[in-house]
Design a protein around this motif. Structure first.
Motif, PDB file in Angstrom:
ATOM      1  N   GLN A   1       2.061   1.291   0.206  1.00 56.53           N
ATOM      2  CA  GLN A   1       2.035  -0.057   0.776  1.00 56.53           C
ATOM      3  C   GLN A   1       1.904  -1.110  -0.318  1.00 56.53           C
ATOM      4  OE1 GLN A   1       2.549  -0.525   3.949  1.00 56.53           O
ATOM      5  NE2 GLN A   1       2.397   1.629   4.545  1.00 56.53           N
TER       6      GLN A   1
ATOM      7  N   ASN B   1       0.434  -7.956  -5.677  1.00 58.94           N
ATOM      8  CA  ASN B   1       1.827  -7.525  -5.853  1.00 58.94           C
ATOM      9  C   ASN B   1       2.313  -7.933  -7.240  1.00 58.94           C
ATOM     10  OD1 ASN B   1       2.101  -6.302  -3.415  1.00 58.94           O
ATOM     11  ND2 ASN B   1       3.507  -7.813  -2.541  1.00 58.94           N
TER      12      ASN B   1
ATOM     13  N   TRP C   1      -6.076  -0.787   4.389  1.00 58.29           N
ATOM     14  CA  TRP C   1      -5.080  -1.848   4.208  1.00 58.29           C
ATOM     15  C   TRP C   1      -4.044  -1.425   3.165  1.00 58.29           C
ATOM     16  CZ3 TRP C   1      -5.655  -4.684   8.118  1.00 58.29           C
ATOM     17  CH2 TRP C   1      -6.752  -5.489   8.407  1.00 58.29           C
ATOM     18  N   ASN C   2      -4.444  -0.497   2.314  1.00 59.77           N
ATOM     19  CA  ASN C   2      -3.642  -0.162   1.149  1.00 59.77           C
ATOM     20  C   ASN C   2      -3.549   1.328   0.958  1.00 59.77           C
ATOM     21  OD1 ASN C   2      -4.776  -3.010  -0.395  1.00 59.77           O
ATOM     22  ND2 ASN C   2      -2.678  -2.334  -0.746  1.00 59.77           N
ATOM     23  N   ASN C   3      -2.471   1.771   0.357  1.00 64.34           N
ATOM     24  CA  ASN C   3      -2.391   3.105  -0.215  1.00 64.34           C
ATOM     25  C   ASN C   3      -1.198   3.082  -1.170  1.00 64.34           C
ATOM     26  OD1 ASN C   3      -0.006   3.694   1.272  1.00 64.34           O
ATOM     27  ND2 ASN C   3      -1.204   4.386   3.004  1.00 64.34           N
TER      28      ASN C   3
ATOM     29  N   TYR D   1      -7.996   1.811  -1.988  1.00 63.37           N
ATOM     30  CA  TYR D   1      -6.952   2.303  -2.896  1.00 63.37           C
ATOM     31  C   TYR D   1      -7.163   1.678  -4.272  1.00 63.37           C
ATOM     32  CZ  TYR D   1      -2.493   3.136  -5.113  1.00 63.37           C
ATOM     33  OH  TYR D   1      -1.530   3.523  -6.007  1.00 63.37           O
TER      34      TYR D   1
ATOM     35  N   ARG E   1       0.366  -4.588  -1.977  1.00 61.48           N
ATOM     36  CA  ARG E   1      -1.040  -4.988  -2.085  1.00 61.48           C
ATOM     37  C   ARG E   1      -1.430  -5.927  -0.942  1.00 61.48           C
ATOM     38  NH1 ARG E   1      -4.195  -1.894  -5.370  1.00 61.48           N
ATOM     39  NH2 ARG E   1      -2.997  -1.223  -7.167  1.00 61.48           N
ATOM     40  N   VAL E   2      -2.560  -5.631  -0.310  1.00 64.73           N
ATOM     41  CA  VAL E   2      -2.912  -6.365   0.906  1.00 64.73           C
ATOM     42  C   VAL E   2      -3.222  -7.834   0.641  1.00 64.73           C
ATOM     43  CG1 VAL E   2      -5.401  -5.846   0.942  1.00 64.73           C
ATOM     44  CG2 VAL E   2      -4.151  -6.211   3.082  1.00 64.73           C
TER      45      VAL E   2
ATOM     46  N   GLU F   1      -7.682  -2.074  -5.408  1.00 64.30           N
ATOM     47  CA  GLU F   1      -7.971  -2.942  -4.253  1.00 64.30           C
ATOM     48  C   GLU F   1      -9.336  -3.596  -4.452  1.00 64.30           C
ATOM     49  OE1 GLU F   1      -7.672  -0.802  -0.506  1.00 64.30           O
ATOM     50  OE2 GLU F   1      -9.026  -2.215   0.482  1.00 64.30           O
TER      51      GLU F   1
ATOM     52  N   ALA G   1       2.029  -1.022  -5.491  1.00 65.11           N
ATOM     53  CA  ALA G   1       0.738  -0.333  -5.541  1.00 65.11           C
ATOM     54  C   ALA G   1       0.656   0.605  -6.741  1.00 65.11           C
ATOM     55  CB  ALA G   1       0.540   0.468  -4.263  1.00 65.11           C
TER      56      ALA G   1
END
Ligand code: GLO
Length: 553
Positions: free
Chosen positions: A328, A373, A323-325, A364, A330-331, A367, A417
């Motif tokens: 990206q 965010n 979902w994250n890296n 990530y 924050r999910v 996470e 992120a």
């Protein structure tokens, strides 16, 4: 076939933002070493380390000046060797980022290449004459503007699908490939456990470099170069000459990849890579020709994409789950809820939804704490050249107003992120003793590792359980996948099956209670994990952001 990398959970470290050990406000290798017990406690098996090589940092290390040197700000090669040894002692493997679609313009190859048309390194990069006094074609850089830069020195343009300081290597030149393979062997012989290959789907450019369809900013997407004519030939060569000689894990970042292409990159026959990162699920809240919007994801779209990849690669290739890296937002702020009431519930729900699928999960940094965010206030708070360039380009061209663009970069910027990892409540979140290179998310007093490690009900402990479950149950790793309720607007439910065993995964993406009845065959099953206590759950409904995993008995 069973493989260790299928049974592993990977943790991505973005070294600049993980932990600073020497007080200069920049994360470093010493900082990672300091936090290894934290990672051991979480239970992950592999670390993917974003680039730590010598770099002028135009794109935070994704612009490499010397592949065999460690960036001064991050430490020394001795410290790197110590990191590797300490990881191996803890039975954690180390996967390095391999960035070979391009180098830095300060790499000695490019310094030579730009000197003259007949320099022996000229053909290491992609040089072309202009066309009618303009760029050779309409390709755009991923970071705004044209993908071509005119070089006065020799009167030609060089291609850079990323920043001007990241010229693309010419993979059609056998010498380039040989240099890359030698460098890879050099790292593998040090004992590292594999590579995450940056934008590897872009290395082979179509002959003649034809124009592509224009996007909102007037240029063709950098993805016009994806899955080029010789990419599989090159990866098979790399596999024969390098990869096949080691017991390692390889994952290709394949922007613009289709199912058919992925089945080649990550085929279980093992001719190329072990798995790919595809990005289709990261586009469900964007427009096809523009990522800068604040459009919300529609759950049936997300389910359709995830299911396409789950079913499409089953038995043929292997998925990576994320979902994250570092690229990206924050999910929890994107697909869940970052309001205090539901942040933890939705972070756990999203984790459940992903970690119960088939593929290798990636976590990530942060996470596992449900980091959110960031409330960036002005454009000056941003550090990422992608966000900054897009802000200027799209406002100057009058495509968006400044207010609109601020709203979009706040929501989608990669900097979301990249703010420092939140370790504790001390100044700068325990990341550093001095002001970090990018602001700390002001919510660190509430959201930090120390508090979560001490509290059994935290997101951290939930991730720990999910990781432990994957290590214990083959069905989570190898079971087949079947989607239920494809059109339901709030519920993501699926079944995993391995032999006689069945596992039901139900996740609510709603902040309201929704009606739902567990299928009969699972009614008497055992709850493997849930983000609500048994007493809190109610038959016939799902609570806000509820996640439930039931093993049929
Ligand atoms: C994604 C990468 C990104 C780099 C880019 C250039 O596309 O992970 O962070 O900026 O690839 O190397």
């Amino acid at each position: 076939m069973k493989n260790w990398w299928k049974e592993s959970v990977v943790y991505q470290i973005y070294p600049r933002s993980f932990c600073d050990s020497n007080g200069d406000g920049i994360g470093d290798i010493g900082g990672i070493i300091k936090r290894l017990d934290y990672l051991k406690e979480l239970g992950i098996d592999v670390i993917w380390l974003s680039p730590v090589y010598d770099s002028p940092n135009d794109d935070n290390g994704y612009d490499i000046r010397d592949y065999r040197k460690i960036m001064n700000e991050f430490g020394t090669m001795e410290e790197f060797d110590r990191l590797l040894a300490e990881l191996h002692q803890r039975k954690i493997r180390l996967v390095m980022d391999l960035v070979v679609n391009h180098t830095s313009d300060e790499h000695s190859w490019f310094v030579e290449s730009r000197k003259s048309k007949d320099n022996p390194y000229r053909d290491y990069y992609i040089w072309r004459d202009g066309k009618d006094g303009k760029e050779p074609n309409n390709w755009g850089s991923c970071f705004s503007g044209s993908a071509w830069n005119y070089d006065e020195e020799t009167g030609q343009y060089y291609l850079h699908l990323f920043s001007k300081k990241q010229p693309d290597l010419n993979w059609d030149n056998k010498k380039v490939r040989t240099e890359v393979y030698d460098m890879m062997k050099w790292w593998l012989d040090k004992g590292i456990d594999g590579f995450r290959m940056d934008v590897i789907s872009l290395i082979s450019k179509e002959e003649g470099l034809p124009d592509g369809p224009a996007m909102i900013n007037g240029y063709a997407s950098f993805n016009v170069a994806a899955n080029g004519p010789r990419v599989h030939e090159y990866l098979q060569e790399m596999n024969r000459e390098v990869l096949s000689g080691y017991d390692i894990m390889t994952v290709g970042e394949c922007s613009g990849v289709t199912l058919e292409e992925a089945a080649k990159y990550a085929s279980s026959e093992g001719k190329e890579l072990n798995m790919v990162f595809q990005f289709e699920h990261m586009d469900v809240d964007g427009d096809p020709d523009n990522k800068w919007t604040d459009k919300k994801m529609h759950l049936p779209d997300l389910k359709a994409v995830m299911t396409k990849w789950q079913k499409g690669l089953e038995g043929i290739a292997w998925n990576s789950l994320f979902w994250n890296n570092h690229d990206q937002p924050r999910v929890v702020s994107r697909f869940g809820s970052d309001c205090e009431e539901y942040r933890e519930r939705s972070a756990k729900m999203l984790a459940t939804c992903l970690h119960m699928m088939q593929g290798t999960p990636y976590v990530y940094q942060g996470e596992e704490l449900g980091m959110t965010n960031v409330p960036f206030e002005t454009i000056r708070d941003f550090r990422d050249l992608d966000s900054i360039n897009a802000y200027h380009e799209l406002t100057e061209k009058g495509i968006f107003t400044r207010e609109e663009m601020m709203k979009y970069i706040r929501y989608k910027s990669r900097d979301n992120a990249r703010t420092p990892m939140q370790w504790d409540t001390s100044a700068y979140a325990g990341f550093s003793e001095s002001a970090p290179w990018i602001m700390v998310n002001p919510n660190y007093k509430r959201i930090n590792a120390k508090e979560q490690m001490e509290r059994e009900t935290s997101v951290f402990h939930y991730y720990k359980k999910l990781i432990a479950l994957r290590h214990k149950h083959d069905i989570i790793v190898y079971g087949s996948y079947e989607l239920l309720l494809p059109d339901h607007p709030h519920i993501y439910a699926y079944i995993r099956t391995l032999g006689e065993q069945k596992l039901l995964v139900v996740c609510s993406f709603s902040s309201q209670t929704v009606t739902y009845s567990i299928p009969k065959e699972f009614e008497s099953g055992t709850v493997m994990i849930s983000n609500y206590e048994t007493g809190e759950r109610k038959c016939g409904e799902l609570k806000p952001y509820e996640a439930l995993v039931i093993l049929q008995s």
